[in-house]
Design a protein around this motif. Structure first.
Motif, PDB file in Angstrom:
ATOM      1  N   THR A 603       0.846  -1.185   0.000  1.00 22.89           N
ATOM      2  CA  THR A 603       0.000   0.000   0.000  1.00 22.89           C
ATOM      3  C   THR A 603       0.883   1.236   0.000  1.00 22.89           C
ATOM      4  O   THR A 603       2.104   1.131   0.151  1.00 22.89           O
ATOM      5  N   ASP A 725     -11.237  -0.891  10.183  1.00 20.77           N
ATOM      6  CA  ASP A 725     -10.145  -0.137  10.797  1.00 20.77           C
ATOM      7  C   ASP A 725      -9.424  -1.049  11.769  1.00 20.77           C
ATOM      8  O   ASP A 725     -10.040  -1.925  12.380  1.00 20.77           O
ATOM      9  N   GLY A 726      -8.139  -0.850  11.930  1.00 19.29           N
ATOM     10  CA  GLY A 726      -7.439  -1.728  12.859  1.00 19.29           C
ATOM     11  C   GLY A 726      -5.961  -1.454  12.913  1.00 19.29           C
ATOM     12  O   GLY A 726      -5.440  -0.539  12.273  1.00 19.29           O
ATOM     13  N   LEU A 727      -5.298  -2.269  13.705  1.00 19.09           N
ATOM     14  CA  LEU A 727      -3.875  -2.101  13.950  1.00 19.09           C
ATOM     15  C   LEU A 727      -3.177  -3.365  13.470  1.00 19.09           C
ATOM     16  O   LEU A 727      -3.386  -4.446  14.032  1.00 19.09           O
ATOM     17  N   GLY A 728      -2.418  -3.223  12.415  1.00 21.68           N
ATOM     18  CA  GLY A 728      -1.718  -4.382  11.864  1.00 21.68           C
ATOM     19  C   GLY A 728      -0.534  -4.738  12.738  1.00 21.68           C
ATOM     20  O   GLY A 728       0.341  -3.904  12.972  1.00 21.68           O
ATOM     21  N   TYR A 730       2.013  -6.351  12.148  1.00 19.33           N
ATOM     22  CA  TYR A 730       3.298  -6.253  11.449  1.00 19.33           C
ATOM     23  C   TYR A 730       3.892  -4.850  11.552  1.00 19.33           C
ATOM     24  O   TYR A 730       5.090  -4.668  11.338  1.00 19.33           O
ATOM     25  N   LEU A 731       3.061  -3.864  11.841  1.00 17.95           N
ATOM     26  CA  LEU A 731       3.569  -2.493  11.981  1.00 17.95           C
ATOM     27  C   LEU A 731       3.838  -2.138  13.441  1.00 17.95           C
ATOM     28  O   LEU A 731       4.300  -1.059  13.758  1.00 17.95           O
ATOM     29  N   TYR A 732       3.491  -3.055  14.328  1.00 18.99           N
ATOM     30  CA  TYR A 732       3.587  -2.776  15.754  1.00 18.99           C
ATOM     31  C   TYR A 732       4.471  -3.797  16.460  1.00 18.99           C
ATOM     32  O   TYR A 732       4.119  -4.316  17.508  1.00 18.99           O
TER      33      TYR A 732
ATOM     34  N   HIS B 233       0.744   6.142  16.350  1.00 18.54           N
ATOM     35  CA  HIS B 233       0.277   5.860  14.989  1.00 18.54           C
ATOM     36  C   HIS B 233       1.243   6.340  13.933  1.00 18.54           C
ATOM     37  O   HIS B 233       2.094   7.179  14.194  1.00 18.54           O
ATOM     38  N   GLY B 234       1.073   5.780  12.748  1.00 18.30           N
ATOM     39  CA  GLY B 234       1.959   6.129  11.636  1.00 18.30           C
ATOM     40  C   GLY B 234       1.153   6.378  10.372  1.00 18.30           C
ATOM     41  O   GLY B 234      -0.071   6.544  10.414  1.00 18.30           O
ATOM     42  N   THR B 235       1.815   6.366   9.257  1.00 17.91           N
ATOM     43  CA  THR B 235       1.141   6.709   8.002  1.00 17.91           C
ATOM     44  C   THR B 235       0.807   5.485   7.147  1.00 17.91           C
ATOM     45  O   THR B 235       0.239   5.611   6.075  1.00 17.91           O
ATOM     46  N   LEU B 237      -1.186   2.017   6.097  1.00 15.09           N
ATOM     47  CA  LEU B 237      -2.623   1.764   6.077  1.00 15.09           C
ATOM     48  C   LEU B 237      -3.125   1.206   7.405  1.00 15.09           C
ATOM     49  O   LEU B 237      -4.202   1.552   7.870  1.00 15.09           O
ATOM     50  N   ASP B 238      -2.343   0.349   8.042  1.00 19.24           N
ATOM     51  CA  ASP B 238      -2.832  -0.341   9.223  1.00 19.24           C
ATOM     52  C   ASP B 238      -2.223   0.145  10.534  1.00 19.24           C
ATOM     53  O   ASP B 238      -2.242  -0.576  11.532  1.00 19.24           O
ATOM     54  N   ASN B 239      -1.646   1.342  10.537  1.00 16.98           N
ATOM     55  CA  ASN B 239      -1.235   1.877  11.838  1.00 16.98           C
ATOM     56  C   ASN B 239      -1.683   3.323  12.020  1.00 16.98           C
ATOM     57  O   ASN B 239      -1.179   4.031  12.877  1.00 16.98           O
ATOM     58  N   ARG B 240      -2.640   3.739  11.215  1.00 17.26           N
ATOM     59  CA  ARG B 240      -3.132   5.110  11.365  1.00 17.26           C
ATOM     60  C   ARG B 240      -4.063   5.202  12.564  1.00 17.26           C
ATOM     61  O   ARG B 240      -4.615   4.186  13.012  1.00 17.26           O
ATOM     62  N   LEU B 242      -7.208   5.394  14.585  1.00 14.23           N
ATOM     63  CA  LEU B 242      -8.392   4.590  14.247  1.00 14.23           C
ATOM     64  C   LEU B 242      -9.570   5.451  13.800  1.00 14.23           C
ATOM     65  O   LEU B 242     -10.378   5.025  12.972  1.00 14.23           O
ATOM     66  N   GLN B 245      -8.755   6.188  10.223  1.00  8.97           N
ATOM     67  CA  GLN B 245      -9.012   5.023   9.364  1.00  8.97           C
ATOM     68  C   GLN B 245     -10.496   4.875   9.070  1.00  8.97           C
ATOM     69  O   GLN B 245     -10.912   4.600   7.956  1.00  8.97           O
ATOM     70  N   GLN B 306      -3.935  11.248  10.609  1.00  9.89           N
ATOM     71  CA  GLN B 306      -3.352   9.905  10.460  1.00  9.89           C
ATOM     72  C   GLN B 306      -2.509   9.497  11.661  1.00  9.89           C
ATOM     73  O   GLN B 306      -2.611   8.384  12.153  1.00  9.89           O
TER      74      GLN B 306
END
Lengths: 1092, 444
Positions: A603, A725-728, A730-732, B233-235, B237-240, B242, B245, B306
């Motif tokens: 992405t 919406d969620g928290l991956g 792999y990024l955490y 949080h970051g930029t 897709l899955d750490n923005r 909530l 998002q 974000q």
């Protein structure tokens, strides 16, 4: 031989003349009607011919040769040549029709000796259907078989179900056996969004098929044991020429034109915007740009002329250079429903070309074919399917005793798929919701955004009705990345032209077989089969796409699957006494299936300004590889014993014992079956009855567990809400978590036990045939991810917990009404009724199969499989609505199971065949009655004010003030957009307030959108002409035919807007769901066949 | 062919059946693990905590409390307070199976050190307490026990008491470990676990109506805004954030603030209990005006951008807990001081020396100022929904459909999720309805 010679004395009219050389004669039936196209062969040679239109033939033969005269449906007659030059033969219709079925091992067996309700699909019917997929071609051809299409998209798959659903967790496709070896019918995917998936069975070229038998009963399938609970589809392909001359060359070419078979009508009187009643002003509306709603002003009341734009905050420049700003004054009366439709949909075309060559020589036969199918869909964008196949079959008699058979196929598919369903990028979702006064055609251009006096330029801007200025981007200096503001939904033209979902499949199957004749009555067969495919899928969503694709998204999946199968078995027969004979099959089978998927998702494209179809266009934290590997094995032995007692009594017993890698705790699993058939023709001693048999059977088959279901595991974590919406994880820091599903080391197989009773009849010189079957089955120990309370720490636990029963009747009837040389009429019909109940679920109230939190298809104790569950209105004990203070029904907090049943009460097919001289007409009508469907699209089109029902203006003629569901008052005599209804508390105004809450598709109540999806379809009508022999021979051909057919030309259904035969979730277990799925099609087809 | 030969064949094939070795030892999942150290599991529990406080639960709460509004599709129905058990499946299940379960596994790990045990206990206690605040009676003593499929429901007060005890026990174990050093990673940041734990213990003590206990914990609570327990949080897709998002990536237009009470207070439509010139700066921080609509400020620099952190426990909340608890225990001057501490903090936060003048109020006006301040500084935080019900809508938030300001005009609980109703025999019967008050929040 003695019998035949006796027969000959009755039948033959021998005229003595000169010695050897040319022999001519005439072939007729017992009523003196000439039989054209009957085969005359000199036994043991390649010499042969066929009779002409008047039944005449001429052949060279020597004294002492034996001539075999044969014709389909008649007994073959052999005549020894003596000194005659004229031989005329009368062939007698064969009361013991030589119709054969294929057994589960792919071996032919006389239908009269079959003890199961196996249906044979007429291959010419399958091929005449012109369906590009074998699965769709099976529609309506046999009782007990249900085919549900995924959609009308090119190459789309279908769902096949035989005698109801038996399993929750296991594979729900029948076992497919091609030329004796199991092959994959995977349907990978199939959810509420994504693209319409293919079915791997459709990789087969239908023209290569010689015969298809549908084994429905457990007893007949039992020798496959685990994996055969959903029945077996046994397909054999062509193996050599049947022509007397020893070879033939066939060419088929066809062109099909496809159209949408049913479309939604959209209102075109009210524009984009808000309903005036939201501001206490009923009866009018306000134009509001970029809103999803079409509750705006009445288009006819606008001033006319061009819209006035304000470009001070920026503008969208179309590809032709036109500048579109924010609308300052909406003046135009133009509506675009038709233009928008024509930009998205048009005629689809399918070209198909097949060439096959078959050859027979002494001891060897060969079939080679090549085909190309090129389908361009009705969607005027990247929607297509190209299939190329190559086939080579060869049988060679190496020695007197040893024969080698090789079957091989190669298929290559390239396809562009279109996003569908519940998916912000879905075609229909954006297309149908678009306001009638919005022109979608300028969907791509350049965005110029002016903010604080600075103009930012965004190339490849995506413009749609909810972001009319087009997508735009900002650059974040801190992170060095672009961030896009994108439309809520895609413009449908963006979906079909800019987004890509490309899928390519390479598949081969190779199945060599050795046959060794140990003795006259004993043969050993060793058969190996490998079926391998690789399915590569990529999805590319350019930046500016709706939803997760706003900053660009790339997904790639490489899936491969390999089935290795080895069988070794002996076939033999022996006489136990003079009156008891035994055919037996004993063997061993080992099967291995390997599945691998390697994928990546990326992405946040770094460089969004070019179409880049590869990984590597993002930073590492936004690039995620993902893979899955699976290996499953089973092996076991089987035996089938067929006893024939006193000619009329047939007894079959079979068994299979096996072990499965997926059920290490289950040990050796044994499946028995037994069948008894009694030919009662003689007992009935009626002239009208040519054949009658009653049969009864009992069988057990099973389904294994999914692999790796026996343990509770850990894996990388992450949390996501049901809204996405969620928290991956792999990024955490990639934290770990325990699976929410609890494994079970004690799992054992699911076991289906079935009783079957049948009657097979042929009456009036075989003019009528009837096969009737009643069956009753129960699957016990059905494996289910049983829902348990989340508060236990797991949401599901794998258990042998479900009991599912199916019972039903099947009828296949054919009738020959008239048959003369020039004219004939015959009919055929099939009827299926299946009742399915989930008998037990160990106390769990409901388990979802597919669908949405709001409405889903699932299983529940005491309800049929796939039952619909949805939110309902609250009712009192008397069944009346519980009304709120405004007089509208309240939603009940709890969802209700059983608001709809997607299973049909019955299904039936009816075929009519008429021929007149060289012209023949066939038609097939098919119906499904009583199947419910959740019409989610209907509800949502109300929500947005798009459905025609919402385009109504009503005067409050109740004499008093009425209110809408928000409580807004509509005085007597006032006009409002909506209508008056009484839910039990007096008249109220149903309007946008109700449609946008619990009276529309996004409310908590799905009950009003569950509808009867019964349908009747003119499945096929086909007119063919066989050119006359004289004409054909002048062209140097043996056969030439031209046919014109229509497929799905007529659909009768009370359902609005879509083809109720389609299913949103494709070939998954969830049935009866409709939500913005891509449309179905009807087709006109022209086919030319040539034979040399 | 004699029958004897047939027997040989049957015998041979039965022998082959015993090729069990062909299928043995193949069912160990190559795609998953069977072990995971506690150090790996604690991160998932933290993500579950962030989700519980900042995802669906927070959005529903914001709509119910009129801090935000449902603007489109399903959220328009939500905006009418229509009950729907299906809405609560995902968060309930994740809180138990991802949050509480992983902390239980850690707490059962004999080799785990004190810090991780303490953090696990704080998180577990917080999740249990918050579930009880949202739903009333919930499974606690029998929850997440491998031996029990259908856990019983414990009373709301018992869960709150037990959960607070867990948090306190956790504080004692985690010592002075900072959030960053205490497994916060790039998930959480703040001061120390002890500070955050004390603020959380104070929050749930306040919810239990135990003001003195709340004061006691809050006195050791988060000491400055810099020490707030927040998500990171970051930029990608899955750490923005909530909210970002949801509002931008997943469900545009669903969650807005058009006509919301918080908007009306901040833009001057409704008079504030404490005059605040800085309201417009606060408004700009939270919201954006888009024609007739008010949207969440998802721009860079906005509260819902974000990368904006989401608060789980904060200094301002801690101060307002002290203010309210002291007011309720008769210490008005103490209460005023804590309220003015928050005002001072806001002056710094918004760089507005005159924007947030101190209060000099007393009596009910002071209480209203405290609670309204809390309602506004905690926009988007789940605790606002607890406060609205607990205080019986003391500050007079108008309800969505009718504008009435009664104490019971709001949903009084989250509904037991459909999936829990489907599967758990021990669920309370009859099922409480949306507007049935939970035991802890019957009076104020």
């Amino acid at each position: 031989m003695k019998q035949i010679l006796t027969l000959m004395s009755f039948l033959l009219c021998i005229q003595v003349a000169v010695a050897q050389g040319s022999i001519s004669g005439n072939i007729t039936d017992d009523e003196g009607v000439p039989l054209p196209g009957a085969t005359v062969l000199v036994a043991g040679s390649n010499e042969g011919t066929t009779s002409d239109f008047d039944g005449n033939f001429s052949i060279r033969a020597n004294t002492g040769d034996v001539l075999d005269f044969s014709y389909v449906g008649y007994k073959t007659v052999s005549v020894q040549v003596e000194n005659q030059d004229q031989i005329s033969v009368v062939l007698i219709a064969d009361n013991e029709l030589e119709e054969v079925v294929l057994t589960a091992l792919g071996i032919e067996k006389k239908k009269d000796d079959d003890l199961s309700g196996t249906s044979v699909v007429e291959v010419d019917q399958l091929q005449r259907s012109g369906e590009t997929g074998v699965l769709q071609g099976l529609s309506g051809k046999a009782s007990g078989v249900q085919i549900t299409r995924n959609s009308g998209d090119p190459g789309s798959g279908a769902y096949i179900q035989i005698r109801g659903q038996n399993t929750i967790n296991g594979n729900n496709s029948p076992l497919i056996v091609l030329d004796g070896a199991p092959i994959s019918n995977d349907n990978i995917g199939g959810s509420t969004g994504g693209v319409v998936q293919q079915s791997r069975l459709n990789d087969i070229n239908p023209e290569d098929i010689e015969s298809v038998s549908v084994i429905k009963g457990a007893a007949a399938a039992a020798l496959y044991g685990t994996g055969a609970a959903n029945g077996v589809l046994v397909i054999n392909t062509k193996r050599g020429s049947k022509e007397a001359k020893g070879w033939s060359f066939n060419v088929k070419t066809s062109l099909s034109v496809d159209r949408i078979n049913r479309e939604w009508d959209k209102q075109d009187t009210w524009g984009q915007g808000y309903d005036g009643i939201w501001y206490d002003e009923p009866g009018i509306g306000y134009f509001v740009e970029n809103t999803g709603f079409s509750f705006g002003d009445e288009i006819a009341l606008r001033s006319g002329g061009a819209d006035v734009y304000d470009t001070s905050g920026g503008y969208f420049e179309t590809q032709s250079g036109r500048q579109i700003g924010a609308i300052d004054e909406k003046n135009s009366k133009k509506t675009y429903n038709q233009e928008n439709r024509d930009a998205v949909f048009g005629d689809g075309y399918t070209w198909e070309t097949n060439a096959s060559f078959s050859y027979n020589s002494e001891g060897s036969s060969t079939y080679v074919s090549i085909s190309n199918l090129d389908q361009q869909g009705i969607i005027q964008g990247a929607s297509d399917y190209t299939r190329n196949t190559l086939k080579l079959n060869n049988d060679t008699q190496l020695t007197d005793k040893l024969k080698v058979k090789v079957s091989s196929t190669y298929t290559s598919i390239d396809s562009n798929r279109i996003q569908t369903g519940s998916n912000l990028n879905g075609l229909y979702l954006g297309y149908l919701r678009t306001s009638p006064d919005y022109d979608i055609r300028d969907y791509k251009g350049t965005n110029y955004r002016i903010s604080d006096g600075v103009t930012t330029v965004t190339p490849n801007s995506h413009r749609s009705y909810r972001r009319s200025g087009g997508s735009y981007r900002t650059f974040n200096n801190e992170t060095g990345s672009f961030s896009y503001a994108a439309p809520t939904y895609n413009n449908p033209l963006w979906t079909i032209n800019e987004q890509k979902s490309v899928n390519s499949v390479e598949r081969f199957s190779f199945a060599p077989e050795l046959n060794y004749d140990v003795a006259d009555n004993l043969k050993i067969v060793a058969r190996y089969g490998i079926d391998f495919y690789q399915d590569n899928r990529v999805d590319y969503w350019p930046t500016g796409s709706a939803g997760d694709g706003s900053n660009g998204l790339w997904e790639e999946n490489r899936i491969s699957n390999k089935i290795n199968n080895f069988k070794l078995f002996a076939l033999g027969n022996t006489s136990i006494t003079d009156d008891i004979s035994l055919d037996y099959t004993v063997g061993y089978e080992a099967n291995e299936e390997t599945y691998r998927r390697l994928g990546a998702i990326e992405t946040n494209f770094t460089n969004p300004d070019q179409v880049f179809l590869n990984t590597g266009n993002t930073t590492s934290e936004n690039s995620n590889p993902d893979s899955y590997n699976q290996l499953v094995r089973k092996n076991g032995g089987f035996a089938v014993l067929d006893f024939s007692l006193f000619d009329d009594l047939l007894v079959q017993v079979s068994g299979r014992a096996e072990t499965l890698s997926t059920l290490p705790g289950a040990g050796v699993i044994f499946y028995p079956s037994a069948s008894v058939g009694y030919k009662i023709t003689d007992l009935l001693s009626s002239d009208a009855v040519d054949f009658a048999k009653v049969r009864v059977s009992y069988g057990e088959v099973g389904i294994g567990a999914n692999p790796y279901a026996t343990s509770t595991v850990y894996g990388p974590g992450g949390v996501f809400s049901s809204w996405g919406d969620g928290l991956g994880g792999y990024l955490y820091g990639n934290p770990f978590t325990q699976s929410a599903s609890r494994g079970n080391p004690d799992l054992k197989e699911e076991r289906k036990k079935e009783y079957e009773f049948g009657l097979d009849l042929r009456l009036f010189d075989n003019a009528i045939t009837l096969n009737a079957t009643y069956y009753q089955s129960e699957t016990r120990d059905g494996i289910i991810a049983l829902p348990i309370p989340g508060s236990s720490g797991f949401t599901t636990t794998l258990q042998n917990a479900a009991v599912i029963s199916n019972k039903g009747v099947e009828f296949d009837i054919t009738g020959r009404i008239l048959r003369t040389q020039d004219f004939g009429i015959s009919v055929n019909a099939n009827f299926t009724q299946n009742r399915n109940i989930v008998e037990d679920l160990q106390g769990s109230a409901y388990s979802i199969l597919n669908g949405f939190t709001s409405t889903s298809s699932g299983i529940a104790e005491g309800f049929p499989y796939g039952v619909l569950r949805s939110g309902v209105y609250e009712r009192d004990n008397g069944g009346n609505y519980v009304l709120n203070s405004n007089g509208f029904p309240n939603a009940a907090a709890e969802k209700e199971v059983g608001v709809g049943d997607p299973n049909a009460n019955f299904r039936a097919g009816f075929g009519l065949n008429i021929y007149y001289k060289n012209l023949s007409l066939t038609s097939v009508i098919e119906t499904s009655q009583g199947n419910d469907v959740w019409n989610g699209t209907y509800g949502v089109l109300h929500y947005f004010g798009i459905h025609e029902n919402t385009a109504v203006k009503t005067v409050n003629d109740t004499g008093g003030t009425i209110v809408n569901s928000f409580g807004t008052e509509i005085p007597a005599g006032a006009t409002f957009r909506g209508y008056i209804e009484d839910f039990g508390g007096g008249p109220v105004a149903v309007d946008s307030e109700w449609w946008t809450t619990n009276g529309g598709g996004f409310g908590d109540v799905g009950e009003p959108f569950i509808m009867d999806g019964s349908w009747i379809k003119m499945r096929e009508v086909s007119l063919s002409y066989n050119f006359t022999e004289a004409f054909v021979q002048d062209l140097g051909l043996t056969n030439l035919s031209l046919s014109v057919s229509g497929r799905n030309l007529f659909l009768w259904s009370a359902i609005d807007g879509f083809d109720p035969e389609n299913n949103l979730t494709g070939a998954s277990r969830g049935r009866g769901l409709e939500y913005f799925s891509n449309p179905g099609t009807s087709s006109f087809l022209t086919t030319l066949r040539l034979q040399f | 062919m004699k029958l004897k030969n047939l027997y040989y064949l049957i015998f041979a094939s039965l022998l082959l059946v015993n090729c069990e070795s062909y299928t043995e030892d193949l069912n160990n999942d190559p795609n998953a693990f069977t072990v995971a150290a506690s150090d790996l599991l604690i991160g998932q529990a933290q993500l579950a905590l962030i989700q519980h406080m900042g995802s669906n639960n927070a959005r529903y709460s914001a709509v119910f409390t009129n801090q935000m509004s449902g603007g489109d599709r399903q959220y328009l129905t939500l905006n009418t307070y229509s009950p729907n058990r299906g809405n609560y499946n995902d968060m309930w299940n994740d809180t138990y199976t991802q949050g509480i379960k992983n902390t239980k596994i850690i707490l059962a790990d004999e080799s785990a050190g004190g810090t991780i045990l303490g953090i696990a206990e704080i998180i577990q206690g917080t999740l249990f307490a918050d579930l009880a605040a949202l739903y009333g009676d919930v499974p606690f003593t029998e929850a997440v026990d491998a031996e029990i499929i259908n856990p019983v429901y414990d009373s709301q007060s018992a869960v709150l008491t037990g959960a607070i005890a867990q948090i306190v026990s956790g504080i004692s174990k985690s010592g002075s470990s900072s959030i960053a050093a205490g497994y916060g990673g790039n998930r959480l940041s703040g001061g120390t676990w002890a500070e955050a734990g004390n603020t959380l213990a104070a929050r749930y003590s306040l919810l239990s109506g135990n003001y003195s206990q709340a004061i006691s914990y809050a006195s050791n609570g988060i000491s400055s805004t810099a020490n707030d327990l927040v998500s990171q949080h970051g930029t990608s897709l899955d750490n923005r954030n909530l909210f970002y998002q949801f509002a931008i990536d997943e469900r545009q237009d669903y969650l807005v603030a058009t006509d919301a009470h918080s908007v009306n207070l901040l833009n001057g439509t409704t008079e504030r209990a404490l005059e605040t010139p800085g309201s417009s700066a606060m408004f700009d921080s939270y919201f954006l005006v888009d024609g007739q609509r008010v949207l969440l400020n998802t721009n860079n620099g906005g509260r819902f951008s974000q990368t904006s952190a989401m608060k789980i426990a904060s200094y301002v909340e801690n101060q307002l807990i002290l203010a309210e608890a002291k007011y309720k225990t008769g210490d008005e001057s103490g209460a005023l001081q804590h309220l003015n501490n928050v005002r001072a903090d806001l002056r710094v936060q918004y760089d507005a020396a005159d924007g947030f003048p101190d209060s000099a109020a007393s009596g009910a006006t002071l209480l209203k100022q405290i609670l309204e301040e809390k309602y506004l500084v905690l926009i988007g935080e789940l605790v606002t929904f607890h406060d609205l019900r607990r205080t019986r809508n003391f500050i007079g938030v108008p309800n969505k459909p009718t504008g009435s300001t009664g104490a019971s005009d709001f949903p009084q609980r989250f509904l037991y999720p459909q999936e829990e109703v489907d599967a758990n025999d021990n669920i309370p019967s009859p099922l409480p309805e949306f507007f049935d008050v939970t035991a802890a929040f019957t009076s104020y």
